[in-house]
Design a protein around this motif. Sequence first.
Motif, short mmCIF file in Angstrom:
data_model
loop_
_atom_site.label_atom_id
_atom_site.label_comp_id
_atom_site.label_asym_id
_atom_site.label_seq_id
_atom_site.Cartn_x
_atom_site.Cartn_y
_atom_site.Cartn_z
N ALA A 198 45.02 35.06 39.34
CA ALA A 198 43.84 34.35 38.84
C ALA A 198 43.07 35.16 37.80
N LEU A 199 43.30 36.48 37.74
CA LEU A 199 42.65 37.29 36.70
C LEU A 199 43.11 36.89 35.31
N ALA A 200 44.25 36.22 35.24
CA ALA A 200 44.78 35.78 33.95
C ALA A 200 44.15 34.46 33.49
N ALA A 201 43.34 33.86 34.35
CA ALA A 201 42.68 32.60 33.96
C ALA A 201 41.77 32.84 32.76
N ASN A 202 41.78 31.92 31.86
CA ASN A 202 40.98 32.08 30.65
C ASN A 202 39.56 31.57 30.87
N ARG A 203 39.01 31.90 32.03
CA ARG A 203 37.67 31.44 32.40
C ARG A 203 36.95 32.58 33.12
N PRO A 204 35.88 33.10 32.55
CA PRO A 204 35.17 34.23 33.17
C PRO A 204 34.67 33.94 34.59
N GLN A 205 34.29 32.68 34.86
CA GLN A 205 33.78 32.36 36.19
C GLN A 205 34.84 32.60 37.27
N ILE A 206 36.09 32.29 36.95
CA ILE A 206 37.18 32.52 37.90
C ILE A 206 37.52 34.00 37.96
N GLN A 207 37.56 34.65 36.82
CA GLN A 207 37.88 36.08 36.77
C GLN A 207 36.86 36.90 37.55
N ARG A 208 35.59 36.53 37.46
CA ARG A 208 34.55 37.25 38.20
C ARG A 208 34.82 37.23 39.69
N GLU A 209 35.07 36.02 40.22
CA GLU A 209 35.25 35.89 41.66
C GLU A 209 36.55 36.54 42.13
N SER A 210 37.58 36.44 41.30
CA SER A 210 38.84 37.11 41.63
C SER A 210 38.65 38.62 41.68
N ALA A 211 37.95 39.16 40.68
CA ALA A 211 37.69 40.60 40.65
C ALA A 211 36.82 41.03 41.82
N ARG A 212 35.84 40.21 42.16
CA ARG A 212 34.98 40.54 43.31
C ARG A 212 35.81 40.59 44.59
N SER A 213 36.73 39.65 44.74
CA SER A 213 37.62 39.65 45.91
C SER A 213 38.47 40.91 45.96
N LEU A 214 39.12 41.22 44.84
CA LEU A 214 40.03 42.36 44.79
C LEU A 214 39.27 43.67 44.97
N GLY A 215 38.04 43.72 44.49
CA GLY A 215 37.22 44.91 44.70
C GLY A 215 36.93 45.13 46.16
N ASN A 216 36.58 44.06 46.87
CA ASN A 216 36.32 44.17 48.31
C ASN A 216 37.58 44.58 49.07
N ILE A 217 38.69 43.96 48.70
CA ILE A 217 39.96 44.24 49.38
C ILE A 217 40.40 45.68 49.15
#
Length: 392
Positions: A198-217
Amino acid sequence: GAFGLGTICGHDEHRVAMMAAGSYEPLSSMANNREVELEIRRCALFAIVNLASSSQNHLNLIAEGALPMLLSLFSSDDSSMRSLSALVISRIAVNPEYRQTVSTEGGLEPVLYLSRTEDTEMQRMLLPAIASLSFLQSNQSNICKKGGLANLVAHIGKYDRDPESSRLACCAVANLSEMESNLPFLADSNAISLLVSALAANRPQIQRESARSLGNISVFAKYGKIVLNGGGFSRLLNCFCATRDMECRRLTAMAIVNLTSTSIVSDLFTGDYRILLETLLNVVKSASDYKRQSAVDTIRFVLLVIANVFAGGRDEGNRFRRMILKDVIELSRSRDIKCRHYSSFAISNVCSDIKTASVIVKSNGVKILVSLAFPDTDDPGSTNVQVQAIAG
């Protein structure tokens, strides 16, 4: 009558007016009366679903005692009554002001009940409610264990076809990943690899939440390995370099901090490692351009990544230390206290390499370390900062 009211309430422009006119009371009476024909009860409850579709009606619905009535109907023998009552609850649960009330009253189970249905459109409609309820820590374990996670995982990868559903799914998973006991479920469900994609999505709103998830994990080395092995480091780094969204950059930087602090920096591919070093150097050299708070947070995270990299002993790291040290020392004079503290961590870690000792002395790094080790009363710092500076 119930059918007619339901039809009128199906129009956005009439819902608030119908609620204000007192339509809820007769509808709830019909829906809750077991002596009324079942089809009429269903129509009445469907009308309440439409009333609940307007957030402006939520306060009045709760004040009218809708939640206890709906939870009572959820125990009905009729599957349609159960589904419609759960749907009303899910509409109210979307509202941040009332998600705690919904949870306290026992509204999570009806939402998860609907989430377990095989109706894909219903699953999609429930994503806003699950995402909202996932912000409450008391719900996070049950969402994972009682059917909510499968729905979320099914929508993470739909960032091209259904970007809003993907964003909501990533948001909910980011909240669930705050609880360590949920991480095995995320790993077993393939959620981690989907979040990386999902980090490859061309939408910052999705990238933000994906990065937040991966950061927690990635706080935990065991799961950070899964992120790393799935190409997460490259994706995070690419996202950090390419995005113009400062919040997205802040969250990807946070995830990289956690990945590089779990003793797995040595596992990074050489190409990724060199790109990381060049990226960190560019960010630090342009630190004065970062004005907003989210940008300041990015600088803080970048300094922590530098500290983590400085703790390693790779040849690239040694050359990087000499290149970036002066800029890190300059940031130790920042107005932001956390930037000063995090730069001290980096400077202290540089001291572990005897090859860069002379650079520290020539760059006035010793004076910085002394000031942090023995702070004055205006900037007491923290014990951890003092320990790091003394160690340096």
